[in-house]
Design a protein around this motif. Sequence first.
Motif, PDB file in Angstrom:
ATOM      1  N   ARG A   1      17.205 -10.396 -43.439  1.00  0.00           N
ATOM      2  CA  ARG A   1      15.863 -10.002 -43.007  1.00  0.00           C
ATOM      3  C   ARG A   1      15.822  -9.573 -41.536  1.00  0.00           C
ATOM      4  N   ARG A   2      16.978  -9.583 -40.891  1.00  0.00           N
ATOM      5  CA  ARG A   2      17.091  -9.189 -39.472  1.00  0.00           C
ATOM      6  C   ARG A   2      16.125  -9.993 -38.592  1.00  0.00           C
ATOM      7  N   GLU A   3      16.104 -11.300 -38.802  1.00  0.00           N
ATOM      8  CA  GLU A   3      15.244 -12.164 -38.006  1.00  0.00           C
ATOM      9  C   GLU A   3      15.834 -12.377 -36.615  1.00  0.00           C
ATOM     10  N   ASP A   4      14.990 -12.820 -35.713  1.00  0.00           N
ATOM     11  CA  ASP A   4      15.371 -13.027 -34.312  1.00  0.00           C
ATOM     12  C   ASP A   4      16.606 -13.942 -34.228  1.00  0.00           C
ATOM     13  N   LYS A   5      17.489 -13.640 -33.310  1.00  0.00           N
ATOM     14  CA  LYS A   5      18.739 -14.395 -33.166  1.00  0.00           C
ATOM     15  C   LYS A   5      18.492 -15.876 -32.867  1.00  0.00           C
ATOM     16  N   LYS A   6      17.347 -16.205 -32.250  1.00  0.00           N
ATOM     17  CA  LYS A   6      17.089 -17.613 -31.915  1.00  0.00           C
ATOM     18  C   LYS A   6      16.985 -18.468 -33.184  1.00  0.00           C
ATOM     19  N   TYR A   7      16.458 -17.890 -34.276  1.00  0.00           N
ATOM     20  CA  TYR A   7      16.365 -18.627 -35.528  1.00  0.00           C
ATOM     21  C   TYR A   7      17.753 -18.801 -36.146  1.00  0.00           C
ATOM     22  N   ILE A   8      18.541 -17.735 -36.097  1.00  0.00           N
ATOM     23  CA  ILE A   8      19.895 -17.786 -36.653  1.00  0.00           C
ATOM     24  C   ILE A   8      20.749 -18.792 -35.891  1.00  0.00           C
ATOM     25  N   ASP A   9      20.675 -18.761 -34.572  1.00  0.00           N
ATOM     26  CA  ASP A   9      21.471 -19.678 -33.750  1.00  0.00           C
ATOM     27  C   ASP A   9      21.070 -21.133 -33.989  1.00  0.00           C
ATOM     28  N   LEU A  10      19.767 -21.372 -34.135  1.00  0.00           N
ATOM     29  CA  LEU A  10      19.318 -22.750 -34.337  1.00  0.00           C
ATOM     30  C   LEU A  10      19.819 -23.292 -35.676  1.00  0.00           C
ATOM     31  N   VAL A  11      19.685 -22.500 -36.739  1.00  0.00           N
ATOM     32  CA  VAL A  11      20.141 -22.955 -38.048  1.00  0.00           C
ATOM     33  C   VAL A  11      21.655 -23.158 -38.034  1.00  0.00           C
ATOM     34  N   GLU A  12      22.372 -22.284 -37.397  1.00  0.00           N
ATOM     35  CA  GLU A  12      23.831 -22.427 -37.282  1.00  0.00           C
ATOM     36  C   GLU A  12      24.181 -23.733 -36.579  1.00  0.00           C
ATOM     37  N   SER A  13      23.413 -24.097 -35.568  1.00  0.00           N
ATOM     38  CA  SER A  13      23.695 -25.311 -34.794  1.00  0.00           C
ATOM     39  C   SER A  13      23.449 -26.585 -35.598  1.00  0.00           C
ATOM     40  N   LEU A  14      22.682 -26.487 -36.676  1.00  0.00           N
ATOM     41  CA  LEU A  14      22.370 -27.667 -37.473  1.00  0.00           C
ATOM     42  C   LEU A  14      23.532 -28.102 -38.365  1.00  0.00           C
ATOM     43  N   LYS A  15      24.433 -27.195 -38.676  1.00  0.00           N
ATOM     44  CA  LYS A  15      25.424 -27.438 -39.722  1.00  0.00           C
ATOM     45  C   LYS A  15      26.337 -28.634 -39.446  1.00  0.00           C
ATOM     46  N   ALA A  16      26.677 -28.862 -38.183  1.00  0.00           N
ATOM     47  CA  ALA A  16      27.641 -29.921 -37.871  1.00  0.00           C
ATOM     48  C   ALA A  16      27.086 -31.317 -38.121  1.00  0.00           C
ATOM     49  N   ASN A  17      25.810 -31.545 -37.761  1.00  0.00           N
ATOM     50  CA  ASN A  17      25.298 -32.925 -37.766  1.00  0.00           C
ATOM     51  C   ASN A  17      23.930 -33.094 -38.425  1.00  0.00           C
ATOM     52  N   ALA A  18      23.491 -32.129 -39.223  1.00  0.00           N
ATOM     53  CA  ALA A  18      22.130 -32.198 -39.773  1.00  0.00           C
ATOM     54  C   ALA A  18      21.911 -33.468 -40.590  1.00  0.00           C
TER      55      ALA A  18
END
Length: 400
Positions: A207-224
Amino acid sequence: MATVVSKGSCNLDALKRIVCKFLKKDVEITNPLLEPAVPKGGNFISDAWRLSFFLKSEGITTSDSVIVKAKPANESQNKLMHTEVAFKNEILAYETIIPTLNKYVCSPIRVPQYLHGDLTNIVLEDMSKTGFQTVDKQLAIEWNQVWSPIQEIAKLHASSICMQHLDKAGFESLKNQIIDIPLPESSPLGEKQVHVLDTILGVLKERREDKKYIDLVESLKANAWRDQKEIVQKDVPVRVINHGSLWINNAVFRKDMATLLDLQHIVYSTPANDLSFFMYVNLDPKFFTNNRKDLLRFYLLSLHSNITDRLGIAQSAEVIEPLNYDWIDREFRRCSLYAYMMAQWIMPVFYWSDVVFGQLEAKGGFEKLSVPERMSYLSSEQKDRIVKLTKLFVEESSKN
């Protein structure tokens, strides 16, 4: 006692013994009919069956039915979902916790009548006999689908608060009976959540969403998963016994009145555990955002009313004072990660048919597919909801 339902078959003798014990009289039961009580994918812990039959008592024959929650046959799934612990907690809820907490509110917490429970079956009243029905699972955006569940969880929470005020030792003993699953033992579920996050990332990128959303979700993967456990278990000043899994599939309605179902995830935690779970999972993000203050204030009004009704004005004033809007707003935002992950995890049940679940089961499950393959099963509407929930989560957590 023998199992009532196992692998899709009914044991008539076991059913008769349970019904006779519940009714406290001898009856004859014939013509059992077993059918699924919910669509495929609607239950994560148990197989829910509606068991209909004819009941003869004192020469009069009537039709009747019960709901049987049966332990699934898939042992690997039972191990993953900790089915035995879930059954123990739900039996504890019906046999001990709800009856005890009902002494600390002026009207009973609405749950089905409980007939029987063991580690293979839980037998409950069939609420459809008294006019209760499920509602549209996709978007519970009307007030008539929202106010009554909020009232019921507020009543549940108020009962804990009142009991802690009047019998602290008794409450400690009660809540300590709830079985908690240690983080290492639940970590395989966390691994499944990583696949959910990968799918969310696929949608955000498509959906070509803002990079801030993509970066935040990516950051969750290690310890969510670890972070969610910490949110739920944090020792905050106000903790209560929560339902633990209050979404629209775990409630039935008669007109505008809700009854709570499926108490297998009861947990001692912040009241915002239930409240955030309910709002994120069930409500359209736009409806929630537009009505956020009113929803939280309605919860507080219900909470305060139940406490005051039980304790009286004089005793309740001190208890209620810290339970203000700033408190619930702060706790709600703190629980945003937990609520967001639960909403994204449960979402397929809102959109997929039995056919889709069958197809995925034949392929080994959703997690076995590549991200592009998973996305092929997502409708445009479902992708929209994934994006909206992500933006809501970012907004809520940024103010925490």
